[in-house]
Design a protein around this motif. Structure first.
Motif, PDB file in Angstrom:
ATOM      1  N   GLN A   1     -10.331  27.950  75.503  1.00  0.00           N
ATOM      2  CA  GLN A   1      -9.609  26.811  76.072  1.00  0.00           C
ATOM      3  C   GLN A   1      -8.695  26.153  75.043  1.00  0.00           C
ATOM      4  O   GLN A   1      -8.867  26.329  73.843  1.00  0.00           O
ATOM      5  CB  GLN A   1     -10.591  25.778  76.629  1.00  0.00           C
ATOM      6  CG  GLN A   1     -11.539  25.200  75.597  1.00  0.00           C
ATOM      7  CD  GLN A   1     -12.564  24.262  76.210  1.00  0.00           C
ATOM      8  OE1 GLN A   1     -12.592  24.037  77.413  1.00  0.00           O
ATOM      9  NE2 GLN A   1     -13.425  23.708  75.372  1.00  0.00           N
TER      10      GLN A   1
ATOM     11  N   GLU B   1      -3.593  16.667  79.145  1.00  0.00           N
ATOM     12  CA  GLU B   1      -4.024  17.613  80.180  1.00  0.00           C
ATOM     13  C   GLU B   1      -2.860  18.423  80.741  1.00  0.00           C
ATOM     14  O   GLU B   1      -2.953  19.646  80.899  1.00  0.00           O
ATOM     15  CB  GLU B   1      -4.731  16.866  81.312  1.00  0.00           C
ATOM     16  CG  GLU B   1      -5.261  17.797  82.398  1.00  0.00           C
ATOM     17  CD  GLU B   1      -5.973  17.053  83.516  1.00  0.00           C
ATOM     18  OE1 GLU B   1      -6.448  17.728  84.461  1.00  0.00           O
ATOM     19  OE2 GLU B   1      -6.049  15.809  83.449  1.00  0.00           O
TER      20      GLU B   1
ATOM     21  N   ARG C   1      -1.832  20.996  78.251  1.00  0.00           N
ATOM     22  CA  ARG C   1      -2.813  22.082  78.162  1.00  0.00           C
ATOM     23  C   ARG C   1      -2.627  23.078  79.304  1.00  0.00           C
ATOM     24  O   ARG C   1      -2.688  24.296  79.106  1.00  0.00           O
ATOM     25  CB  ARG C   1      -4.241  21.523  78.158  1.00  0.00           C
ATOM     26  CG  ARG C   1      -4.569  20.680  76.929  1.00  0.00           C
ATOM     27  CD  ARG C   1      -6.069  20.507  76.748  1.00  0.00           C
ATOM     28  NE  ARG C   1      -6.713  19.843  77.873  1.00  0.00           N
ATOM     29  CZ  ARG C   1      -6.840  18.532  77.992  1.00  0.00           C
ATOM     30  NH1 ARG C   1      -6.352  17.720  77.043  1.00  0.00           N
ATOM     31  NH2 ARG C   1      -7.458  18.007  79.031  1.00  0.00           N
ATOM     32  N   LYS C   2      -2.374  22.567  80.485  1.00  0.00           N
ATOM     33  CA  LYS C   2      -2.173  23.449  81.642  1.00  0.00           C
ATOM     34  C   LYS C   2      -0.920  24.303  81.471  1.00  0.00           C
ATOM     35  O   LYS C   2      -0.925  25.503  81.780  1.00  0.00           O
ATOM     36  CB  LYS C   2      -2.054  22.613  82.919  1.00  0.00           C
ATOM     37  CG  LYS C   2      -3.366  21.996  83.382  1.00  0.00           C
ATOM     38  CD  LYS C   2      -3.168  21.191  84.658  1.00  0.00           C
ATOM     39  CE  LYS C   2      -4.495  20.597  85.147  1.00  0.00           C
ATOM     40  NZ  LYS C   2      -4.287  19.781  86.388  1.00  0.00           N
ATOM     41  N   SER C   3       0.150  23.698  80.976  1.00  0.00           N
ATOM     42  CA  SER C   3       1.394  24.460  80.803  1.00  0.00           C
ATOM     43  C   SER C   3       1.252  25.518  79.716  1.00  0.00           C
ATOM     44  O   SER C   3       1.814  26.613  79.825  1.00  0.00           O
ATOM     45  CB  SER C   3       2.564  23.506  80.501  1.00  0.00           C
ATOM     46  OG  SER C   3       2.376  22.828  79.274  1.00  0.00           O
TER      47      SER C   3
ATOM     48  N   ARG D   1      -0.757  28.445  81.113  1.00  0.00           N
ATOM     49  CA  ARG D   1       0.097  29.260  81.998  1.00  0.00           C
ATOM     50  C   ARG D   1       1.015  30.151  81.164  1.00  0.00           C
ATOM     51  O   ARG D   1       1.230  31.321  81.500  1.00  0.00           O
ATOM     52  CB  ARG D   1       0.922  28.354  82.920  1.00  0.00           C
ATOM     53  CG  ARG D   1       1.863  29.128  83.848  1.00  0.00           C
ATOM     54  CD  ARG D   1       1.081  29.999  84.797  1.00  0.00           C
ATOM     55  NE  ARG D   1       1.945  30.835  85.616  1.00  0.00           N
ATOM     56  CZ  ARG D   1       2.436  32.021  85.235  1.00  0.00           C
ATOM     57  NH1 ARG D   1       2.166  32.483  84.010  1.00  0.00           N
ATOM     58  NH2 ARG D   1       3.181  32.726  86.054  1.00  0.00           N
TER      59      ARG D   1
END
Length: 215
Positions: free
Chosen positions: A83, A105, A108-110, A113
């Motif tokens: 992660q 957040e 982190r998601k980008s 991806r």
């Protein structure tokens, strides 16, 4: 008839510094982006499904790193145990001192991806170069990307640069809190004077902070 040797009459010239501001001048720093600009760029990158640029833009804003440090980030700097880290730390190239930064957040998601893209398979660097002899993107390439981002939302590219990415979040933190020490730590500055010059703090700023405090 004797002619006396009289001193020559010279025209009075104005002083070279008449009407000029002399002494040390403030450096011209690229403007920080406004929150509406940040979101406008994010939306355009999301619509274009430009996963690398979106991750790079988001992390540039969050990390507040100099371009030379941002482009050399390694996957291991921000990724562990499957992660993206919520907080990371690197050694700054300029000062050789550590600096910590948060990874929000959305960022982190980008990044997750982006890490699913084929170009990232087996890559040591977070922003790999497209040529075998270049392990990661260059600072010049990063500067071109920043220029493209600001142009895409109708801003003047001459007013913004890679330092705009570094300054954006801390400029708003300072405006909201007036906490110079916090900004100094976030930027990794060794001296408070550097932070004051970097933000362009003026007497008006100090007075505005003072006026908001009643005792």
């Amino acid at each position: 008839m004797t002619i006396a040797n009289l001193p020559a009459i010279r025209a009075c010239r104005p002083a070279w510094n008449k009407g000029r501001v002399v002494g040390q001048k403030r450096p011209l720093m690229p403007k920080p982006l406004m929150p509406k600009h940040v979101w406008a760029i994010r939306v355009r990158l999301e619509i274009a499904e430009n996963h690398r640029d979106l991750a790079l833009f988001n992390l540039a804003i969050d990390s507040k790193l100099r371009g030379c440090d941002l482009v050399k980030l390694k996957v291991a700097d921000i990724y562990a145990s499957g992660q993206i880290k919520e907080r990371a730390s690197i050694i700054q190239s300029k000062t050789q001192r550590p600096v910590r930064f948060e990874i929000t957040e959305g960022t982190r998601k980008s990044i997750l991806r982006w890490m699913q893209e084929p170009l990232m398979v087996g890559s040591e660097y977070l922003w790999p170069g497209r040529f075998h002899e270049r392990l990661h993107i260059s600072t010049r390439q990063y500067a071109r990307l920043v220029r493209d981002w600001v142009i895409s939302i109708g801003l003047d590219p001459t007013s913004f640069g890679t330092h705009s990415m570094r300054r954006t979040k801390v400029a708003h933190i300072y405006r909201k809190t007036g906490n110079l020490r916090a900004v100094q730590l976030l930027l990794g500055h060794t001296k408070m004077d550097s932070t004051v010059r970097y933000l362009g703090v003026e007497l008006e700023d100090a007075l505005a902070i003072s006026e908001a405090v009643e005792i």
